[in-house]
Design a protein around this motif. Structure first.
Motif, PDB file in Angstrom:
ATOM      1  N   ARG A  47       8.279 -12.764   8.327  1.00  0.00           N
ATOM      2  CA  ARG A  47       7.790 -11.628   7.534  1.00  0.00           C
ATOM      3  C   ARG A  47       8.953 -10.766   7.040  1.00  0.00           C
ATOM      4  NH1 ARG A  47       5.175  -9.506  11.182  1.00  0.00           N
ATOM      5  NH2 ARG A  47       6.463  -7.685  11.681  1.00  0.00           N
ATOM      6  N   ILE A  48       9.888 -10.462   7.937  1.00  0.00           N
ATOM      7  CA  ILE A  48      11.044  -9.631   7.549  1.00  0.00           C
ATOM      8  C   ILE A  48      11.874 -10.345   6.482  1.00  0.00           C
ATOM      9  CG2 ILE A  48      13.236  -8.655   8.345  1.00  0.00           C
ATOM     10  CD1 ILE A  48      10.917  -7.041   9.333  1.00  0.00           C
ATOM     11  N   ALA A  49      12.127 -11.637   6.682  1.00  0.00           N
ATOM     12  CA  ALA A  49      12.951 -12.386   5.727  1.00  0.00           C
ATOM     13  C   ALA A  49      12.288 -12.437   4.361  1.00  0.00           C
ATOM     14  CB  ALA A  49      13.201 -13.797   6.252  1.00  0.00           C
ATOM     15  N   ASN A  50      10.986 -12.646   4.318  1.00  0.00           N
ATOM     16  CA  ASN A  50      10.288 -12.691   3.031  1.00  0.00           C
ATOM     17  C   ASN A  50      10.311 -11.323   2.341  1.00  0.00           C
ATOM     18  OD1 ASN A  50       9.717 -15.384   3.188  1.00  0.00           O
ATOM     19  ND2 ASN A  50       7.644 -15.112   3.987  1.00  0.00           N
ATOM     20  N   ASP A  51      10.207 -10.252   3.120  1.00  0.00           N
ATOM     21  CA  ASP A  51      10.305  -8.913   2.525  1.00  0.00           C
ATOM     22  C   ASP A  51      11.699  -8.686   1.937  1.00  0.00           C
ATOM     23  OD1 ASP A  51       7.718  -8.329   3.218  1.00  0.00           O
ATOM     24  OD2 ASP A  51       8.228  -7.154   4.999  1.00  0.00           O
ATOM     25  N   LEU A  52      12.735  -9.181   2.631  1.00  0.00           N
ATOM     26  CA  LEU A  52      14.108  -9.032   2.129  1.00  0.00           C
ATOM     27  C   LEU A  52      14.321  -9.865   0.871  1.00  0.00           C
ATOM     28  CD1 LEU A  52      16.077  -9.024   5.500  1.00  0.00           C
ATOM     29  CD2 LEU A  52      15.766  -7.107   3.928  1.00  0.00           C
ATOM     30  N   VAL A  53      13.680 -11.020   0.787  1.00  0.00           N
ATOM     31  CA  VAL A  53      13.736 -11.824  -0.441  1.00  0.00           C
ATOM     32  C   VAL A  53      13.066 -11.066  -1.585  1.00  0.00           C
ATOM     33  CG1 VAL A  53      12.890 -13.931  -1.562  1.00  0.00           C
ATOM     34  CG2 VAL A  53      13.891 -14.051   0.737  1.00  0.00           C
ATOM     35  N   ALA A  54      11.946 -10.424  -1.288  1.00  0.00           N
ATOM     36  CA  ALA A  54      11.191  -9.718  -2.328  1.00  0.00           C
ATOM     37  C   ALA A  54      11.991  -8.582  -2.937  1.00  0.00           C
ATOM     38  CB  ALA A  54       9.878  -9.184  -1.749  1.00  0.00           C
ATOM     39  N   VAL A  55      12.865  -7.937  -2.126  1.00  0.00           N
ATOM     40  CA  VAL A  55      13.677  -6.821  -2.653  1.00  0.00           C
ATOM     41  C   VAL A  55      15.095  -7.278  -2.986  1.00  0.00           C
ATOM     42  CG1 VAL A  55      12.314  -5.047  -1.506  1.00  0.00           C
ATOM     43  CG2 VAL A  55      14.297  -6.026  -0.320  1.00  0.00           C
ATOM     44  N   ARG A  56      15.316  -8.589  -3.022  1.00  0.00           N
ATOM     45  CA  ARG A  56      16.562  -9.206  -3.467  1.00  0.00           C
ATOM     46  C   ARG A  56      17.755  -8.906  -2.552  1.00  0.00           C
ATOM     47  NH1 ARG A  56      18.366  -7.516  -8.712  1.00  0.00           N
ATOM     48  NH2 ARG A  56      19.777  -9.291  -8.525  1.00  0.00           N
ATOM     49  N   LEU A  57      17.494  -8.692  -1.264  1.00  0.00           N
ATOM     50  CA  LEU A  57      18.595  -8.578  -0.311  1.00  0.00           C
ATOM     51  C   LEU A  57      18.901  -9.930   0.329  1.00  0.00           C
ATOM     52  CD1 LEU A  57      17.869  -5.148   1.395  1.00  0.00           C
ATOM     53  CD2 LEU A  57      19.453  -5.664  -0.476  1.00  0.00           C
ATOM     54  N   LEU A  58      17.955 -10.847   0.272  1.00  0.00           N
ATOM     55  CA  LEU A  58      18.173 -12.240   0.661  1.00  0.00           C
ATOM     56  C   LEU A  58      17.702 -13.142  -0.463  1.00  0.00           C
ATOM     57  CD1 LEU A  58      16.940 -12.579   4.386  1.00  0.00           C
ATOM     58  CD2 LEU A  58      19.295 -12.344   3.577  1.00  0.00           C
ATOM     59  N   ASP A  59      18.309 -14.303  -0.567  1.00  0.00           N
ATOM     60  CA  ASP A  59      17.825 -15.373  -1.445  1.00  0.00           C
ATOM     61  C   ASP A  59      17.327 -16.513  -0.574  1.00  0.00           C
ATOM     62  OD1 ASP A  59      18.477 -14.053  -3.814  1.00  0.00           O
ATOM     63  OD2 ASP A  59      20.521 -14.853  -3.806  1.00  0.00           O
ATOM     64  N   ARG A  60      16.416 -17.327  -1.113  1.00  0.00           N
ATOM     65  CA  ARG A  60      15.880 -18.461  -0.366  1.00  0.00           C
ATOM     66  C   ARG A  60      15.944 -19.701  -1.238  1.00  0.00           C
ATOM     67  NH1 ARG A  60      10.281 -17.054   1.554  1.00  0.00           N
ATOM     68  NH2 ARG A  60       9.860 -17.227  -0.667  1.00  0.00           N
ATOM     69  N   ASP A  61      16.425 -20.803  -0.661  1.00  0.00           N
ATOM     70  CA  ASP A  61      16.427 -22.084  -1.347  1.00  0.00           C
ATOM     71  C   ASP A  61      16.150 -23.176  -0.322  1.00  0.00           C
ATOM     72  OD1 ASP A  61      18.813 -22.474   0.046  1.00  0.00           O
ATOM     73  OD2 ASP A  61      20.072 -21.994  -1.676  1.00  0.00           O
ATOM     74  N   GLU A  62      16.433 -24.446  -0.693  1.00  0.00           N
ATOM     75  CA  GLU A  62      16.095 -25.555   0.198  1.00  0.00           C
ATOM     76  C   GLU A  62      16.885 -25.545   1.507  1.00  0.00           C
ATOM     77  OE1 GLU A  62      19.276 -26.772  -2.660  1.00  0.00           O
ATOM     78  OE2 GLU A  62      17.280 -25.846  -2.820  1.00  0.00           O
ATOM     79  N   SER A  63      18.040 -24.879   1.515  1.00  0.00           N
ATOM     80  CA  SER A  63      18.849 -24.829   2.742  1.00  0.00           C
ATOM     81  C   SER A  63      18.427 -23.699   3.673  1.00  0.00           C
ATOM     82  CB  SER A  63      20.334 -24.679   2.400  1.00  0.00           C
ATOM     83  OG  SER A  63      20.569 -23.422   1.782  1.00  0.00           O
ATOM     84  N   GLY A  64      17.578 -22.812   3.190  1.00  0.00           N
ATOM     85  CA  GLY A  64      17.120 -21.689   3.993  1.00  0.00           C
ATOM     86  C   GLY A  64      17.403 -20.373   3.306  1.00  0.00           C
ATOM     87  N   TYR A  65      17.809 -19.390   4.074  1.00  0.00           N
ATOM     88  CA  TYR A  65      18.060 -18.042   3.562  1.00  0.00           C
ATOM     89  C   TYR A  65      19.565 -17.778   3.470  1.00  0.00           C
ATOM     90  CZ  TYR A  65      13.143 -17.251   4.736  1.00  0.00           C
ATOM     91  OH  TYR A  65      11.772 -17.335   4.805  1.00  0.00           O
ATOM     92  N   ARG A  66      19.934 -16.970   2.490  1.00  0.00           N
ATOM     93  CA  ARG A  66      21.334 -16.558   2.362  1.00  0.00           C
ATOM     94  C   ARG A  66      21.377 -15.146   1.797  1.00  0.00           C
ATOM     95  NH1 ARG A  66      22.747 -17.376  -3.098  1.00  0.00           N
ATOM     96  NH2 ARG A  66      21.305 -18.724  -4.223  1.00  0.00           N
ATOM     97  N   LEU A  67      22.507 -14.455   2.047  1.00  0.00           N
ATOM     98  CA  LEU A  67      22.670 -13.116   1.511  1.00  0.00           C
ATOM     99  C   LEU A  67      22.699 -13.156  -0.007  1.00  0.00           C
ATOM    100  CD1 LEU A  67      25.394 -11.734   3.954  1.00  0.00           C
ATOM    101  CD2 LEU A  67      22.923 -11.422   4.078  1.00  0.00           C
TER     102      LEU A  67
END
Length: 256
Positions: A47-67
């Protein structure tokens, strides 16, 4: 976030824990690895990671999450580092042209050095530093240049935390480190001889603010097979002094 405690019972604490789980070498972390590093339950972490993706503090791709790049933009807005970078880059470029070896700019963070800029050229040595990465003060040229002029409590904290051996030449005893730092104070430059990584040598000089506090340091690092740091001590010291003087003038104008 090494050396700092975060209350993970709060939402902010969870967010900070997730962001600080990433290192300078990470390109993407799967959820399972993030869970291992943070200790957060997977459902909460997801949940936290998806919220951070939504506000563009994390990106998500096939390898997982990244800053994300948004974090990079925020980092560039930090006033001290931004002002230092603007001033330091021309001096760093001059050092690179003189030496054709890797030039670093680092700032103190507790008992560590955070590298905020690096110029490596076309034949850089294999150096463990990364922009945004950290290294201990006691075994790096930049770190010793800062530590020698830091308040006594910083050295006390370094000694209290121990000095793990990074290489066979790492300084690991308080007496030897104190003697080394005394030489830095006497000569105005710090040398590192294969103390943080085998095969590398370095010369660094501190950058002071208007109150003579060490706010950063600049260094040149190269392989022991071709780089003689003593030959470039004067140039590194002059670059540090130039950065300090230019930064002080800009700060004085800004505060008028």
């Amino acid at each position: 976030m090494e050396g700092q405690q975060v209350d993970t019972n709060t939402v902010l604490g969870k967010v900070v824990t997730v962001l600080w789980a990433f290192t300078a070498d990470d390109h993407g972390l799967p959820l399972a690895e993030l869970a291992r590093r943070t200790g957060l339950p997977k459902a909460t972490l997801h949940r936290i990671a998806n919220d951070l993706v939504a506000v563009r503090l994390l990106d998500r791709d096939e390898s997982g999450y990244r800053l994300s790049g948004q974090l990079f933009e925020l980092g560039l807005r930090a006033s001290l580092e931004r002002g230092l970078l603007e001033v330091a880059i021309p001096f760093m470029e001059d050092l690179y042209e003189r030496t054709h070896e890797t030039v670093h700019l680092g700032v103190p963070e507790g008992t560590e050095v955070v590298y905020v800029s690096k110029i490596g050229g076309h034949r850089p040595a294999s150096i463990p530093s990364r922009i945004g990465g950290r290294m201990p003060m006691y075994c790096t040229g930049i770190g010793k240049a800062l530590l020698a002029f830091s308040p006594p409590e910083v050295l006390a904290e370094v000694l209290a935390g121990g000095m793990p051996r990074k290489t066979p030449r790492t300084i690991t005893t308080p007496g030897r480190l104190s003697a080394n730092l005394a030489a830095v104070v006497e000569h105005g430059v710090a040398f590192e001889y294969e103390e943080s990584a085998v095969g590398l040598t370095c010369v660094a000089a501190p950058i002071f603010d208007a109150d003579d506090r060490p706010i950063a340091a600049v260094s040149v690092t190269g392989p022991v097979t071709r780089f003689r740091p003593e030959k470039h001590a004067g140039a590194v010291q002059a670059a540090a002094a130039g950065i300090a003087a230019t930064h002080a003038r800009r700060e004085a104008i800004r505060n008028l």
